[in-house]
Design a protein around this motif. Structure first.
Motif, PDB file in Angstrom:
ATOM      1  N   ASP A  29       3.438   2.120   5.984  1.00  0.00           N
ATOM      2  CA  ASP A  29       3.842   2.348   4.601  1.00  0.00           C
ATOM      3  C   ASP A  29       3.169   1.273   3.771  1.00  0.00           C
ATOM      4  OD1 ASP A  29       5.579   4.514   5.024  1.00  0.00           O
ATOM      5  OD2 ASP A  29       7.227   3.172   5.551  1.00  0.00           O
ATOM      6  N   VAL A  30       2.487   1.663   2.715  1.00  0.00           N
ATOM      7  CA  VAL A  30       1.908   0.712   1.782  1.00  0.00           C
ATOM      8  C   VAL A  30       3.032   0.387   0.807  1.00  0.00           C
ATOM      9  CG1 VAL A  30       0.055   0.267   0.131  1.00  0.00           C
ATOM     10  CG2 VAL A  30      -0.363   1.747   2.115  1.00  0.00           C
ATOM     11  N   LEU A  31       3.655  -0.770   0.993  1.00  0.00           N
ATOM     12  CA  LEU A  31       4.932  -1.081   0.367  1.00  0.00           C
ATOM     13  C   LEU A  31       4.905  -1.051  -1.156  1.00  0.00           C
ATOM     14  CD1 LEU A  31       6.155  -3.895   2.773  1.00  0.00           C
ATOM     15  CD2 LEU A  31       6.741  -1.466   2.783  1.00  0.00           C
ATOM     16  N   GLU A  32       3.882  -1.582  -1.776  1.00  0.00           N
ATOM     17  CA  GLU A  32       3.851  -1.650  -3.238  1.00  0.00           C
ATOM     18  C   GLU A  32       3.697  -0.279  -3.895  1.00  0.00           C
ATOM     19  OE1 GLU A  32       1.062  -5.501  -3.363  1.00  0.00           O
ATOM     20  OE2 GLU A  32       0.924  -3.964  -1.806  1.00  0.00           O
ATOM     21  N   TYR A  33       3.062   0.649  -3.212  1.00  0.00           N
ATOM     22  CA  TYR A  33       2.750   1.937  -3.814  1.00  0.00           C
ATOM     23  C   TYR A  33       3.591   3.085  -3.269  1.00  0.00           C
ATOM     24  CZ  TYR A  33      -1.179  -0.427  -5.942  1.00  0.00           C
ATOM     25  OH  TYR A  33      -1.944  -1.287  -6.681  1.00  0.00           O
ATOM     26  N   GLY A  34       4.384   2.840  -2.247  1.00  0.00           N
ATOM     27  CA  GLY A  34       5.228   3.890  -1.696  1.00  0.00           C
ATOM     28  C   GLY A  34       4.440   5.030  -1.074  1.00  0.00           C
ATOM     29  N   MET A  35       3.307   4.710  -0.472  1.00  0.00           N
ATOM     30  CA  MET A  35       2.457   5.724   0.138  1.00  0.00           C
ATOM     31  C   MET A  35       2.250   5.408   1.616  1.00  0.00           C
ATOM     32  SD  MET A  35      -0.476   6.024  -2.702  1.00  0.00           S
ATOM     33  CE  MET A  35      -0.043   6.325  -4.392  1.00  0.00           C
ATOM     34  N   LYS A  36       1.702   6.380   2.311  1.00  0.00           N
ATOM     35  CA  LYS A  36       1.379   6.202   3.723  1.00  0.00           C
ATOM     36  C   LYS A  36      -0.037   5.648   3.843  1.00  0.00           C
ATOM     37  CE  LYS A  36       5.126   7.958   5.405  1.00  0.00           C
ATOM     38  NZ  LYS A  36       6.105   7.071   5.970  1.00  0.00           N
ATOM     39  N   GLY A  37      -0.243   4.893   4.910  1.00  0.00           N
ATOM     40  CA  GLY A  37      -1.566   4.353   5.188  1.00  0.00           C
ATOM     41  C   GLY A  37      -1.912   4.537   6.642  1.00  0.00           C
ATOM     42  N   ILE A  38      -3.203   4.504   6.923  1.00  0.00           N
ATOM     43  CA  ILE A  38      -3.683   4.573   8.298  1.00  0.00           C
ATOM     44  C   ILE A  38      -4.682   3.435   8.520  1.00  0.00           C
ATOM     45  CG2 ILE A  38      -5.475   6.264   7.702  1.00  0.00           C
ATOM     46  CD1 ILE A  38      -5.157   7.344  10.597  1.00  0.00           C
ATOM     47  N   ILE A  39      -4.520   2.776   9.651  1.00  0.00           N
ATOM     48  CA  ILE A  39      -5.433   1.715  10.062  1.00  0.00           C
ATOM     49  C   ILE A  39      -6.132   2.214  11.325  1.00  0.00           C
ATOM     50  CG2 ILE A  39      -5.652  -0.684  10.780  1.00  0.00           C
ATOM     51  CD1 ILE A  39      -2.767  -1.021   9.423  1.00  0.00           C
ATOM     52  N   PRO A  40      -7.389   2.655  11.213  1.00  0.00           N
ATOM     53  CA  PRO A  40      -8.092   3.146  12.411  1.00  0.00           C
ATOM     54  C   PRO A  40      -8.437   1.999  13.353  1.00  0.00           C
ATOM     55  CG  PRO A  40      -9.538   3.198  10.497  1.00  0.00           C
ATOM     56  CD  PRO A  40      -8.192   2.766  10.013  1.00  0.00           C
ATOM     57  N   ILE A  41      -8.651   2.308  14.599  1.00  0.00           N
ATOM     58  CA  ILE A  41      -8.943   1.289  15.610  1.00  0.00           C
ATOM     59  C   ILE A  41     -10.147   0.434  15.209  1.00  0.00           C
ATOM     60  CG2 ILE A  41     -10.360   2.803  17.053  1.00  0.00           C
ATOM     61  CD1 ILE A  41      -9.094   1.363  19.509  1.00  0.00           C
TER      62      ILE A  41
END
Length: 142
Positions: A29-41
């Motif tokens: 969760d991208v806390l400041e924006y209330g959105m989902k995030g993905i961190i690829p390998i």
């Protein structure tokens, strides 16, 4: 949680809470924006790793750099390896100050029987636009 309207910009530094970790990616969760995030390998570490779990754990709060934004999916692609130690330290300090400012906004809202969401809509986002964050606005009032 600290709120911002809209989307971050490419290369912005953001605070994330890791929700799920798989072998090839971490979801957050991208806390400041209330959105989902993905961190690829490929963006999880500055070295070769076999599994994202080697460097990221569920529940962790991490600082990342925005690489790509998929507005239609409300999804942000994030890199951990492209954030320097100084950027990470500065962002976490800023985030903690913003949390304090939000707490002051919440306490002020309770005094006039308003919710935090109502306070954000009525004055919070205006203060962020004018002062950069709510903490700075309260600080300048003293």
């Amino acid at each position: 949680m600290v709120k911002r309207k809209g989307f971050p910009e490419i290369n912005d530094i953001v605070v994330c809470k890791i929700n799920e970790v798989t072998q090839f990616a971490a979801w957050c969760d991208v806390l400041e924006y209330g959105m989902k995030g993905i961190i690829p390998i490929s963006e999880a570490a500055g070295k070769w790793i076999f599994d994202v779990r080697e460097v990221v754990k569920e529940g962790e709060i991490r600082v990342g750099k925005v690489l790509k934004i998929e507005k239609e999916k409300n999804l942000i692609h994030i890199s951990l390896k492209r954030v320097s130690k100084d950027e990470e330290k500065e962002k976490m300090n800023e985030f903690r100050r913003e949390e304090r400012g939000e707490k002051l906004l919440e306490l002020s809202a309770k005094l006039i029987n308003k919710s935090l969401d109502e306070a954000y809509e009525e004055v919070g986002f205006i203060l962020i636009k004018k002062f950069g964050n709510i903490y700075e606005a309260f600080k300048k009032m003293n």
